[in-house]
Structure formats: C-alpha cells, structure tokens
Design an enzyme around this catalytic site. Structure first.
Site, PDB file in Angstrom:
ATOM      1  CB  SER A   1      -6.677  33.266  17.883  1.00 31.60           C
ATOM      2  OG  SER A   1      -7.970  33.617  18.339  1.00 31.60           O
TER       3      SER A   1
ATOM      4  CB  SER B   1     -10.144  34.781  16.167  1.00 31.34           C
ATOM      5  OG  SER B   1      -8.974  35.563  16.141  1.00 31.34           O
TER       6      SER B   1
ATOM      7  CE  LYS C   1      -9.589  31.285  20.698  1.00 32.99           C
ATOM      8  NZ  LYS C   1      -9.914  32.456  19.862  1.00 32.99           N
TER       9      LYS C   1
END
Length: 375
Positions: A97, A121, A21
C-alpha cells in the site's frame, strides 16, 4: 503531482528530505489514509513519534505520500487520490500500500520516505519501483501516531535509493539502532536460499547473488511458508475490519475496499485461533532456520509487477504478497533490495530476512549485496 497528497516543509530546511505516508500523523495535517471516507478527519494534534524523531535529528519533511486506500491493497491503484507513477515503468502498478512513498523515492522527489508494512506494504512497492525498502523487527519502531492504532503485524519502515540513506533513517527513528554495526563490513556470511515458486529469471538471480557478494550459501527450506501466508491474510483481515469496518456505512469507500472489507468481516474466532497456531509454528521454523545461517534470502515478489491495465481488468494480485506476508506474521526483519535480472531492464527484489532484533546485521549484509550487484 499525485505522488504526494500534500507538500509542505517541516524540520531542518538544509537537512536530507523525507516524505511520510498518509497513515502516519503529522501535526496540523489530517491523516486520511488516502480515503474519501476520512477526508474530513481533524488535523493530527501532534506528530507521530517517528516523525518527531526525524525532525529532532535534522531531517526535512517535504510532504505526505499517497497510498492504496486504508493501506489495504497490493496494487497502489487509487481512483480517489490518484495512482502514483511506477518509476521503473509507468505502465505497471507501483505496488501497495505504500505506493506514493516508493514512487517518491524512485522518482527522486525525496531522499527517503516512510511507509508501513502490514502484509508486505513496504517491501512490495520497493520491489515494484526499483528501490530499497525495509520492514524492521516487529515492535522495534514506535507506532504511536500510526493508523491503524492496533496491529500485531504492522511496522513503520523506510524507503531509500541507497543503503547508507536507509541506515541513516533507521538510526533516526530507532532509539537503540547501532549505526556502527549497520555500517560494519560483513565477513564470513552464511546465506540460506529459500527455494520458492517464482519466475525463473528471478529465482536464478536470487540464487546467483550470494556468490557475487562472496558469501557461502546453501538451500534452506521453509515448509510452512504457504501456511504462514494464509494465516497472515486471516490476521490482517480481522484486524483491518476491526479498525476500519465502520467506514462501510459512509458509502464513501472505493469499490475494491468495500468488497475487501466485507470479506474481512467473515473471519471467525476459530479462523484466528488457527492463524495464531500457524504464527507460532512458522516463527519457530524461521528462528530454527537462522541457527545455521546468518540471513535467509528469497525473492521479494514472485514476478515483475503487472500492468495497470491488467490490474484494472481484474488480474488477481494476491500472490504478490506470497513471499513477503509470512514475515509480517513471524515478525522478523525483512529488507528488499533491487535485484538485476537477465533479459529485463527492470529490477526485481532480493528479500533478506534476519534474526529478530538484528536489523543492523540485515542492513550490513544488504550493503554488501548492494555493492556486489552494482546498483
């Protein structure tokens, strides 16, 4: 492809592949958190600790994944870097997210991925995209080199299509992880089913899952779940404002982020004091509930993910995190496993909560559920 912000190769060229990420540092690459406001950030000088551990244990890093801007949203929609495709249904949101990490795994673009989970997330996108995602015990995995630098909620966590792969990632990034325990058979397991408000088909699937796995189960109430959700919102708002509020001045934030950060700025010391009181009481409640069962189970999300069109038209999504955010506040390990539901080709998510520090046991029980559910 917009599932990845950038593609490259680091580590063992013959090793299993993993994507990272874009809130996690990789040396030589800027950590932009998928935000135009950070597009000119200097390249990271060194790898985040979890990235270095992956390289040292033979993983091949294949790129940085897209995300909801600044890791502050539940839909995964990003009009600057693009919105990753939901592998289960391209018309639906991928979840946020850690949208790109979940999508990359679901689309088989990598064997595994790392995300971060501050208010659901990792687990939210995992449930949306039909893959496995885990939020480890708070503080067990290093956050050195992860944005934001300070958080009382955030955890680095893995995504995978199979439990064995997820266990392999946990073993790589967690120095004291007992891989043998995580791979052990789970016998005489006692399951506590937490009654919650969710779509009927999802609730029924959760209630039926322990029996399919041969586990004894009974209902266990968490009376402070809603209060913990509200308190978790207060804490994430305050901490995200502290980390990123200054970016409003750039004028480069997406409209949704600008509005969300401005609201976050309104949290007061009194609000935080109330939230911390709830944190203590809810943590104690979960600890107490786990005295009589081995793990708690409940839906990851109360409903299937909404469509991109509905999200863009303003359908509220905050309730998506109603069942996941509380366990960021309490710090317990929580794993989302794909859950078949009647009448739908889509998977929902079965959320499994364990004792703090007992991440291995959560993995072992999840593997039994995985086998029983026929994934």
């Amino acid at each position: 492809m917009n599932e990845f912000i950038s593609e490259f190769t680091l580590g063992d060229a013959d090793g299993p592949t993993i994507a990272i990420k874009d809130s996690i540092d990789i040396a030589g690459h800027a950590t932009t958190a998928a935000s135009r406001a950070l597009a000119d950030a200097e390249p990271a000088a060194q790898h985040a600790e979890v990235v270095q551990r992956l390289i040292d244990t033979g993983w091949q890093i294949v790129g940085k994944t897209n995300m909801h801007e600044l890791a502050f949203g539940m839909t995964g929609i990003n009009d600057y870097t693009g919105t990753p495709e939901n592998p289960q249904d391209e018309t639906r949101i991928p979840g946020g997210s850690s949208s790109g990490s979940a999508a990359a795994v679901g689309l088989s673009l990598s064997t595994a991925a790392l995300g971060t989970d501050t208010g659901g997330s990792v687990r939210g996108p995992a449930a949306c995209c039909g893959v496995i995602g885990m939020k480890p015990t708070f503080g067990r995995i290093s956050r050195r080199g992860v944005a934001p630098a300070r958080s009382t909620l955030d955890c680095v966590g893995p995504f995978a299509r199979e439990m064995q792969t997820l266990i392999d990632v946990m073993a790589a990034i967690t120095p004291d992880f007992d891989e043998a325990l995580a791979n052990s058979s789970a016998a005489n397991v006692r399951i506590g089913i937490v009654p919650v408000e969710a779509d009927r088909a999802i609730s029924e699937a959760v209630a039926g899952a322990p029996g399919l796995a041969g586990f004894a189960s009974r209902n266990v109430d968490l009376l402070n779940l809603r209060a913990a959700f509200d308190a978790g919102l207060t804490v994430i708002n305050a901490e995200t404002w502290a980390a990123f509020g200054h970016l409003i001045e750039t004028g480069k934030l997406g409209a949704d982020l600008d509005a969300r950060l401005r609201h976050a700025s309104t949290m007061t010391k009194a609000d935080l004091a109330v939230a911390e009181s709830v944190r203590a009481s809810f943590t104690a409640e979960v600890d107490n509930a786990l005295q009589s069962v081995d793990v708690l189970v409940l839906p990851t999300l109360p409903a299937l993910p909404i469509t991109l069109e509905a999200a863009r038209n303003g359908t509220p999504v905050i309730a998506m995190s109603s069942l996941i955010r509380p366990f960021n506040l309490s710090g317990h390990p929580a794993l989302s496993l794909p859950l078949p539901i009647a009448g739908s080709p889509l998977f929902a998510g079965l959320q499994i909560i364990g004792f703090k520090g007992d991440d291995e046991r959560v993995c072992a029980i999840a593997a039994c559920f995985e086998a029983a559910l026929g994934q």
